[in-house]
Scaffold this active site. Structure first.
Site, PDB file in Angstrom:
ATOM      1  N   GLU A  93     -31.372  62.605  45.079  1.00  0.00           N
ATOM      2  CA  GLU A  93     -32.672  62.881  45.662  1.00  0.00           C
ATOM      3  C   GLU A  93     -32.857  64.004  46.901  1.00  0.00           C
ATOM      4  O   GLU A  93     -31.924  64.419  47.404  1.00  0.00           O
ATOM      5  CB  GLU A  93     -32.950  61.215  46.605  1.00  0.00           C
ATOM      6  CG  GLU A  93     -34.387  60.381  45.526  1.00  0.00           C
ATOM      7  CD  GLU A  93     -35.020  61.101  45.545  1.00  0.00           C
ATOM      8  OE1 GLU A  93     -35.984  61.776  45.906  1.00  0.00           O
ATOM      9  OE2 GLU A  93     -36.614  60.343  45.599  1.00  0.00           O
ATOM     10  N   ASP A  94     -34.573  63.910  46.898  1.00  0.00           N
ATOM     11  CA  ASP A  94     -34.229  65.310  48.514  1.00  0.00           C
ATOM     12  C   ASP A  94     -34.056  64.564  49.709  1.00  0.00           C
ATOM     13  O   ASP A  94     -33.515  64.541  50.788  1.00  0.00           O
ATOM     14  CB  ASP A  94     -35.590  66.596  48.813  1.00  0.00           C
ATOM     15  CG  ASP A  94     -36.678  65.598  48.339  1.00  0.00           C
ATOM     16  OD1 ASP A  94     -36.704  64.258  47.890  1.00  0.00           O
ATOM     17  OD2 ASP A  94     -37.988  65.925  47.828  1.00  0.00           O
ATOM     18  N   ASP A  97     -37.320  58.065  52.041  1.00  0.00           N
ATOM     19  CA  ASP A  97     -38.525  58.434  53.556  1.00  0.00           C
ATOM     20  C   ASP A  97     -38.684  56.359  53.284  1.00  0.00           C
ATOM     21  O   ASP A  97     -38.071  56.029  54.519  1.00  0.00           O
ATOM     22  CB  ASP A  97     -40.013  58.718  53.487  1.00  0.00           C
ATOM     23  CG  ASP A  97     -40.654  59.374  54.573  1.00  0.00           C
ATOM     24  OD1 ASP A  97     -40.354  58.928  55.329  1.00  0.00           O
ATOM     25  OD2 ASP A  97     -41.744  59.521  53.941  1.00  0.00           O
ATOM     26  N   PHE A 146     -42.153  65.355  59.717  1.00  0.00           N
ATOM     27  CA  PHE A 146     -41.609  65.496  58.840  1.00  0.00           C
ATOM     28  C   PHE A 146     -41.993  67.370  58.436  1.00  0.00           C
ATOM     29  O   PHE A 146     -41.816  68.134  59.119  1.00  0.00           O
ATOM     30  CB  PHE A 146     -43.782  65.871  58.490  1.00  0.00           C
ATOM     31  CG  PHE A 146     -44.289  66.662  56.738  1.00  0.00           C
ATOM     32  CD1 PHE A 146     -44.114  65.178  55.683  1.00  0.00           C
ATOM     33  CD2 PHE A 146     -44.321  67.368  56.701  1.00  0.00           C
ATOM     34  CE1 PHE A 146     -44.410  65.396  54.604  1.00  0.00           C
ATOM     35  CE2 PHE A 146     -44.508  67.641  54.979  1.00  0.00           C
ATOM     36  CZ  PHE A 146     -44.885  66.423  53.880  1.00  0.00           C
ATOM     37  N   ARG A 159     -41.016  74.925  49.423  1.00  0.00           N
ATOM     38  CA  ARG A 159     -39.978  74.558  48.068  1.00  0.00           C
ATOM     39  C   ARG A 159     -38.757  75.477  48.544  1.00  0.00           C
ATOM     40  O   ARG A 159     -37.592  75.148  48.228  1.00  0.00           O
ATOM     41  CB  ARG A 159     -40.014  74.534  47.000  1.00  0.00           C
ATOM     42  CG  ARG A 159     -41.222  72.856  47.203  1.00  0.00           C
ATOM     43  CD  ARG A 159     -41.300  72.653  45.387  1.00  0.00           C
ATOM     44  NE  ARG A 159     -42.349  71.915  45.272  1.00  0.00           N
ATOM     45  CZ  ARG A 159     -42.319  70.434  45.351  1.00  0.00           C
ATOM     46  NH1 ARG A 159     -41.284  69.650  46.302  1.00  0.00           N
ATOM     47  NH2 ARG A 159     -43.332  69.705  44.965  1.00  0.00           N
TER      48      ARG A 159
HETATM   49  P1  IMP Z   1     -40.871  57.864  49.510  1.00  0.00           P
HETATM   50  O1  IMP Z   1     -41.677  57.190  50.862  1.00  0.00           O
HETATM   51  O2  IMP Z   1     -39.189  57.355  50.617  1.00  0.00           O
HETATM   52  O3  IMP Z   1     -41.110  56.681  48.337  1.00  0.00           O
HETATM   53  O4  IMP Z   1     -40.752  59.118  49.586  1.00  0.00           O
HETATM   54  C1  IMP Z   1     -41.960  59.821  48.520  1.00  0.00           C
HETATM   55  C2  IMP Z   1     -41.376  61.230  48.609  1.00  0.00           C
HETATM   56  O5  IMP Z   1     -42.200  62.070  49.667  1.00  0.00           O
HETATM   57  C3  IMP Z   1     -40.240  62.143  49.136  1.00  0.00           C
HETATM   58  O6  IMP Z   1     -39.378  62.069  47.279  1.00  0.00           O
HETATM   59  C4  IMP Z   1     -41.039  63.427  49.215  1.00  0.00           C
HETATM   60  O7  IMP Z   1     -41.049  64.328  47.789  1.00  0.00           O
HETATM   61  C5  IMP Z   1     -41.924  63.285  50.143  1.00  0.00           C
HETATM   62  N1  IMP Z   1     -41.786  62.748  51.803  1.00  0.00           N
HETATM   63  C6  IMP Z   1     -41.066  62.190  52.643  1.00  0.00           C
HETATM   64  N2  IMP Z   1     -40.951  62.817  53.138  1.00  0.00           N
HETATM   65  C7  IMP Z   1     -41.326  63.794  53.301  1.00  0.00           C
HETATM   66  C8  IMP Z   1     -41.146  64.901  55.189  1.00  0.00           C
HETATM   67  O8  IMP Z   1     -40.733  64.817  55.549  1.00  0.00           O
HETATM   68  N3  IMP Z   1     -41.352  66.381  53.635  1.00  0.00           N
HETATM   69  C9  IMP Z   1     -41.542  66.322  52.780  1.00  0.00           C
HETATM   70  N4  IMP Z   1     -41.559  65.836  51.513  1.00  0.00           N
HETATM   71  C10 IMP Z   1     -41.376  64.186  52.243  1.00  0.00           C
HETATM   72 MG    MG Z   2     -42.610  65.618  47.751  1.00  0.00          MG
END
Ligand code: IMP
Ligand code: MG
Length: 170
Positions: A93-94, A97, A146, A159
């Site tokens: 995963e990247d 969050d 962010f 990206r």
């Molecule tokens: P989740 O909130 O853990 O479900 O994360 C969902 C998705 O939100 C991640 O896979 C990213 O694509 C995007 N995301 C969350 N935080 C960031 C950020 O700081 N920058 C860019 N994308 C983010």
């Molecule tokens: Mg995204």
């Protein structure tokens, strides 16, 4: 925008993660599943830092809601090409969050019978968690900024940046 993690810092940490995974998966063939689109550079560099035979696949998910907001709904955009039965699955995963995306993915993938299931994420923002998810390998724990670059986007842009920046417009 301000650089949070330089190209050198990112690459040095990925090299370390690769060494750790190489040691821990010795004698096995990890099956790396990259979560599109954000994980593409991390998957590329991490896979090359792992000195083991391995296989790769991709899955794409999207959370509803635009820009910097993460909503609770997760949608499967592209499923895996290959089954997971008996494989040593490593989800790549990247960023984790709220944890909602990873939580959805873990439930989906666990049901397909992998022999083992671990997660590697480049970034983690623990202060934002809405659901508790277990992450085995974390590149960097960051504050609630962010961020963009190195796979991460704002409205699909940035990206391709080699470093991770704090997005100023959010
Ligand atoms: P989740 O909130 O853990 O479900 O994360 C969902 C998705 O939100 C991640 O896979 C990213 O694509 C995007 N995301 C969350 N935080 C960031 C950020 O700081 N920058 C860019 N994308 C983010
Ligand atoms: Mg995204």
């Amino acid at each position: 925008m301000k650089v949070l993690l330089s190209q050198e810092t990112i690459q040095a940490r990925i090299a370390e993660m690769g060494r750790q995974i190489t040691t821990e998966y010795a004698g096995r063939e990890p099956h790396l599943v990259g979560v599109l689109k954000g994980a593409f550079p991390f998957l590329t560099d991490l896979s090359r830092a792992i000195e083991l035979p391995l296989t790769l696949d991709f899955i794409a998910v999207s959370s509803y809601g635009a820009a910097t907001k993460t909503s609770g709904e997760v949608r499967l955009i592209k499923d895996l090409d290959q089954g997971l039965d008996g494989r040593d699955l490593l989800v790549v995963e990247d960023i984790v969050d709220t944890g909602l995306t990873l939580n959805y993915l873990m439930n989906l993938l666990k049901a397909r019978g992998p022999r083992s299931l671990k997660v590697a994420t480049l970034l983690s923002k623990p202060s934002r968690r809405l659901v508790q998810v277990e992450v085995d390998y974390v590149g960097f724990t960051i504050e609630d900024h962010f961020v963009v670059g190195y796979g991460l986007d704002f409205n699909e842009k940035f990206r391709n940046l080699k470093e991770i920046m704090v997005y100023g417009g959010a």
